[in-house]
Scaffold this active site. Structure first.
Site, PDB file in Angstrom:
ATOM      1  N   ASP A   8      42.872 -47.606  75.837  1.00  0.00           N
ATOM      2  CA  ASP A   8      42.396 -47.782  77.208  1.00  0.00           C
ATOM      3  C   ASP A   8      41.556 -49.060  77.264  1.00  0.00           C
ATOM      4  O   ASP A   8      41.503 -49.838  76.294  1.00  0.00           O
ATOM      5  CB  ASP A   8      41.648 -46.524  77.699  1.00  0.00           C
ATOM      6  CG  ASP A   8      40.298 -46.328  77.011  1.00  0.00           C
ATOM      7  OD1 ASP A   8      39.945 -47.126  76.104  1.00  0.00           O
ATOM      8  OD2 ASP A   8      39.583 -45.377  77.384  1.00  0.00           O
ATOM      9  N   CYS A  69      40.300 -45.338  72.064  1.00  0.00           N
ATOM     10  CA  CYS A  69      39.545 -45.272  73.315  1.00  0.00           C
ATOM     11  C   CYS A  69      38.074 -45.502  72.954  1.00  0.00           C
ATOM     12  O   CYS A  69      37.790 -46.004  71.860  1.00  0.00           O
ATOM     13  CB  CYS A  69      39.795 -43.962  74.073  1.00  0.00           C
ATOM     14  SG  CYS A  69      39.185 -42.467  73.288  1.00  0.00           S
ATOM     15  N   THR A  71      35.353 -43.353  72.448  1.00  0.00           N
ATOM     16  CA  THR A  71      34.884 -42.502  71.346  1.00  0.00           C
ATOM     17  C   THR A  71      35.996 -42.113  70.388  1.00  0.00           C
ATOM     18  O   THR A  71      35.727 -41.654  69.278  1.00  0.00           O
ATOM     19  CB  THR A  71      34.309 -41.181  71.903  1.00  0.00           C
ATOM     20  OG1 THR A  71      35.359 -40.522  72.635  1.00  0.00           O
ATOM     21  CG2 THR A  71      33.108 -41.425  72.804  1.00  0.00           C
ATOM     22  N   HIS A 102      46.390 -35.822  52.768  1.00  0.00           N
ATOM     23  CA  HIS A 102      46.402 -34.363  52.906  1.00  0.00           C
ATOM     24  C   HIS A 102      47.041 -33.884  54.213  1.00  0.00           C
ATOM     25  O   HIS A 102      47.670 -32.833  54.232  1.00  0.00           O
ATOM     26  CB  HIS A 102      44.969 -33.812  52.826  1.00  0.00           C
ATOM     27  CG  HIS A 102      44.399 -33.870  51.445  1.00  0.00           C
ATOM     28  ND1 HIS A 102      43.253 -33.207  51.087  1.00  0.00           N
ATOM     29  CD2 HIS A 102      44.817 -34.521  50.323  1.00  0.00           C
ATOM     30  CE1 HIS A 102      42.987 -33.434  49.798  1.00  0.00           C
ATOM     31  NE2 HIS A 102      43.920 -34.243  49.322  1.00  0.00           N
ATOM     32  N   HIS A 137      49.913 -29.393  50.409  1.00  0.00           N
ATOM     33  CA  HIS A 137      49.539 -29.885  51.742  1.00  0.00           C
ATOM     34  C   HIS A 137      50.675 -29.695  52.744  1.00  0.00           C
ATOM     35  O   HIS A 137      50.444 -29.451  53.916  1.00  0.00           O
ATOM     36  CB  HIS A 137      49.107 -31.350  51.671  1.00  0.00           C
ATOM     37  CG  HIS A 137      47.984 -31.568  50.706  1.00  0.00           C
ATOM     38  ND1 HIS A 137      46.740 -31.021  50.897  1.00  0.00           N
ATOM     39  CD2 HIS A 137      47.935 -32.226  49.516  1.00  0.00           C
ATOM     40  CE1 HIS A 137      45.956 -31.341  49.880  1.00  0.00           C
ATOM     41  NE2 HIS A 137      46.659 -32.071  49.032  1.00  0.00           N
TER      42      HIS A 137
HETATM   43  C1  RB5 Z   1      36.127 -44.435  79.028  1.00  0.00           C
HETATM   44  O1  RB5 Z   1      34.919 -44.753  79.646  1.00  0.00           O
HETATM   45  C2  RB5 Z   1      35.899 -43.367  77.952  1.00  0.00           C
HETATM   46  O2  RB5 Z   1      35.627 -42.136  78.561  1.00  0.00           O
HETATM   47  C3  RB5 Z   1      37.096 -43.260  77.035  1.00  0.00           C
HETATM   48  O3  RB5 Z   1      37.338 -44.500  76.456  1.00  0.00           O
HETATM   49  C4  RB5 Z   1      36.975 -42.291  75.867  1.00  0.00           C
HETATM   50  O4  RB5 Z   1      35.783 -42.460  75.182  1.00  0.00           O
HETATM   51  C5  RB5 Z   1      37.300 -40.901  76.142  1.00  0.00           C
HETATM   52  O5  RB5 Z   1      37.301 -40.022  75.272  1.00  0.00           O
END
Ligand code: RB5
Length: 154
Positions: A8, A69, A71, A102, A137
């Site tokens: 993203d 993304c 996080t 694994h 595994h």
């Molecule tokens: C975008 O702001 C953020 O929510 C996305 O990149 C991600 O971290 C979602 O899990």
């Protein structure tokens, strides 16, 4: 080695860095990327790109995938909804190695707001260089497949 990569807006700069910098860091393989987007830092929705990466792995047009993304959490949840795909959110090199050895993870997920660029590149490198060990595994992965089969709604 064909890699599908997608992110993203939050992961866009890291995605571009990986596409540009990674291939010579993995000398044992010829790494080629298919970039499924996004193509700018304009706000967009991570499920669209995580799903595109996972679909490319599922249909065999990519050997492995990388989804990014902010996080890594959302992309990981989304990619794991695609049947047969095993997506692993990794925050260090040990996790990346174990995800392959694994778990035979087929999609590496990164959080661009969690790991810095240098660490992210080392994580990708380790993921691509680590083989699946099979054996006991595989039995566990077969059980994961069974969970997926047993919980199909249609
Ligand atoms: C975008 O702001 C953020 O929510 C996305 O990149 C991600 O971290 C979602 O899990």
């Amino acid at each position: 080695m064909k890699i599908a990569i997608g992110s993203d807006h939050a992961g866009y700069p890291l995605k571009m860095l990986i596409v540009k910098t990674l291939p010579p860091l993995v000398p044992a393989a010829v790494v080629t990327f298919t970039d499924v987007g996004t193509h700018s830092e304009e706000s967009c929705d991570y499920p669209d790109y995580a799903a595109a990466v996972a679909a490319a792995v599922r249909d065999g047009s990519a050997d492995l995938g990388i989804a990014i993304c902010g996080t890594g959490i959302g992309a990981s949840i989304a990619a794991n909804k695609v049947a047969g795909v095993r997506a692993a959110l990794c925050t260090n090199e040990f996790m990346a190695e174990m995800a392959r050895r694994h778990n035979n993870a087929t999609v590496l997920v990164l959080g661009a707001r969690v790991v810095g660029s240098d660490l992210a590149l080392r994580i990708v490198q380790r993921f691509l260089e680590s083989p699946f060990e099979g054996g006991r595994h595989q039995r566990r992965l077969d059980k994961i497949d069974a969970i997926e089969r047993d919980n199909r709604t249609q």
